[in-house]
Write a protein that holds these residues in place. Structure first.
Motif, PDB file in Angstrom:
ATOM      1  N   LEU A 151     -12.030 -16.292  -8.411  1.00 15.24           N
ATOM      2  CA  LEU A 151     -13.126 -16.836  -7.606  1.00 15.24           C
ATOM      3  C   LEU A 151     -13.513 -15.885  -6.474  1.00 15.24           C
ATOM      4  N   PHE A 152     -12.502 -15.291  -5.867  1.00  6.11           N
ATOM      5  CA  PHE A 152     -12.781 -14.372  -4.758  1.00  6.11           C
ATOM      6  C   PHE A 152     -13.546 -13.143  -5.244  1.00  6.11           C
ATOM      7  N   ALA A 153     -13.193 -12.644  -6.408  1.00  2.00           N
ATOM      8  CA  ALA A 153     -13.919 -11.503  -6.971  1.00  2.00           C
ATOM      9  C   ALA A 153     -15.377 -11.862  -7.232  1.00  2.00           C
ATOM     10  N   LEU A 154     -15.624 -13.055  -7.751  1.00  4.77           N
ATOM     11  CA  LEU A 154     -17.003 -13.509  -7.948  1.00  4.77           C
ATOM     12  C   LEU A 154     -17.743 -13.593  -6.623  1.00  4.77           C
ATOM     13  N   MET A 155     -17.063 -14.073  -5.607  1.00  7.19           N
ATOM     14  CA  MET A 155     -17.658 -14.250  -4.283  1.00  7.19           C
ATOM     15  C   MET A 155     -18.005 -12.913  -3.643  1.00  7.19           C
ATOM     16  N   MET A 156     -17.220 -11.886  -3.904  1.00  3.46           N
ATOM     17  CA  MET A 156     -17.431 -10.602  -3.243  1.00  3.46           C
ATOM     18  C   MET A 156     -18.262  -9.626  -4.076  1.00  3.46           C
ATOM     19  N   LEU A 157     -18.186  -9.724  -5.393  1.00  2.00           N
ATOM     20  CA  LEU A 157     -18.869  -8.759  -6.259  1.00  2.00           C
ATOM     21  C   LEU A 157     -20.030  -9.364  -7.039  1.00  2.00           C
TER      22      LEU A 157
END
Length: 449
Positions: A413-419
């Protein structure tokens, strides 16, 4: 659970599913529901059920329409709690302080929307951009021209979107073509309310742009209208920049604070949504919480204009409802993923952090709560309106490389949020019907019958 066998068609989506039933900052892991292999069941535009595929599959009718979303993430549609439809054309205009930016870019752009045909084309493009980026509900400023508000409501109605909008009220400190009068603004707003408020999934927001551009008489009329008609919203700007706060206080010298100006004119209450809310004190926050008002956190525009850093932690200390706002066109992206990216950075600069769970809550159920719509949208509880999106974590080589090495769901989820950005949105559904698919010639979703 036995699935209903009435005559309405059943839509079944299978993939990884996540949705929120509460605020992760308050409830931790109990705030969200995650199904690595889940089914979302939709009938008549509403959620029928959502759960693990292994539990639900045995009871499903064989003739249901099925959409396979293997390798993708299904979640509720994003909710944008503050944006401007007539400013799409000036996005990425070289940054200035707020008042200079308004004079140089925003005012000329909004003046062009006096032309009904121009406004209609702009509204259609704006709504399509929202859907392309996975946003299914928005609270929107139009312009001072009734034709612009008509155009936005018509475009949203045609797409069956949930939309809250209102004609801007300004009777001073703005260019003459954008200036109305207290009586004229009130009359035009009432005509629009009669036609559009409560029609389909639309709602009207009384919209004084901000206190410096309205006289006391106009502010009085706006507050009276807000309290007079059930279900109306009120939207405005509050404490975006220090110079703006000082300007407001000079124009309303008897007020305790900028917020107090709105409260004196009966504009502070449930269904009132204030964008920015950066330069507030704790008394302001206490009064907002006591009256049930909400905040819209607009990180991309706050950074772009150098306005300041929103304090989410302090808002949470007072149990204030907070949603995310793209604030197009000082905001730099329609994407709630990009907005979350900037929100994370804003909070790091204040010594806070934004977990991915808290971020996706803000973009979905948090926004619904800020708009008092959480009984209709924001998650996949049975009976909710079936507005949802399908995100592809492999949409770019970089995102695929990062998510393939993630060891936890939170890390993905964090990767989706940042990238992530609009390329992640494989499909957007409104009331259970697809309104956007990324590649029509080679659909990313496997449709099975």
């Amino acid at each position: 659970m036995r699935i209903s066998t009435d005559n309405s068609p059943l839509l079944i989506l299978r993939g990884e599913i996540v949705h929120f039933i509460d605020d992760p900052l308050a409830c931790g892991a109990r705030a969200y529901v995650h199904f690595p292999d889940g089914l979302l069941l939709v009938r008549d535009g509403h959620v029928l059920n959502c759960g693990p595929a292994a539990e639900l599959e045995p009871n499903l009718p064989v003739d249901a329409r099925r959409v396979g979303c293997s390798g993708k993430l299904i979640l509720p549609g994003f909710i944008d709690t503050h944006t401007h439809c007539a400013q799409t054309e000036i996005i990425a205009s070289h940054s200035e302080q707020l008042t200079v930016w308004l004079e140089k870019y925003a005012w000329p752009a909004e003046t062009r929307h006096a032309d009904p045909a121009y406004a209609a084309a702009g509204a259609r493009f704006f709504c399509d951009q929202l859907l392309r980026h996975g946003t299914t509900t928005a609270m929107v400023f139009t312009t001072v021209h009734p034709a612009c508000t008509e155009a936005l409501f018509e475009a949203a109605f045609a797409r069956r979107m949930r939309m809250i909008a209102g004609k801007v009220l300004m009777d001073r400190n703005c260019p003459e073509p954008l200036r109305d009068t207290p009586t004229g603004g009130d009359t035009q707003s009432r005509v629009l309310i009669e036609k559009w408020h409560g029609r389909g999934r639309l709602a009207y927001a009384v919209t004084p742009r901000f206190a410096p551009t309205s006289t006391e008489e106009q502010m009085h009329r706006a507050g009276r209208l807000f309290g007079e008609i059930p279900g109306l919203y009120l939207q405005t700007h509050l404490a975006e920049q220090r110079t703006e706060v000082a300007w407001a206080m000079r124009l309303y010298p008897g007020a305790r604070s900028y917020l107090d100006i709105y409260e004196r004119f009966h504009q502070l209450g449930e269904r009132s949504v204030f964008a920015h809310c950066i330069w507030l004190d704790d008394e302001d926050r206490r009064r907002m919480a006591a009256r049930g008002a909400s905040m819209s956190f607009c990180p991309t525009s706050n950074l772009f204009l150098g306005s300041g850093l929103f304090d989410l932690g302090r808002a949470r200390d007072f149990d204030l409802h907070v949603g995310l706002g793209s604030d197009i066109g000082a905001g730099t992206s329609f994407s709630m993923l990009q907005t979350l990216n900037e929100a994370y950075k804003v909070l790091r600069l204040t010594g806070q952090t934004l977990t991915p769970e808290a971020g996706f809550y803000l973009a979905t159920l948090g926004g619904a709560r800020a708009l008092h719509l959480d009984m209709h949208i924001g998650n996949f509880l049975p009976g909710r309106e079936a507005d949802f999106i399908v995100l592809d974590p492999r949409c770019t080589p970089l995102l695929e490389a990062r998510t393939s090495r993630a060891t936890t769901f939170a890390e993905r989820l964090f990767a989706l949020m940042m990238l992530g950005d609009d390329r992640c949105v494989a499909a957007t559904y409104v009331l259970g019907e697809p309104v956007f698919q990324r590649d029509v010639s080679a659909p990313p979703l496997a449709v099975l019958h």
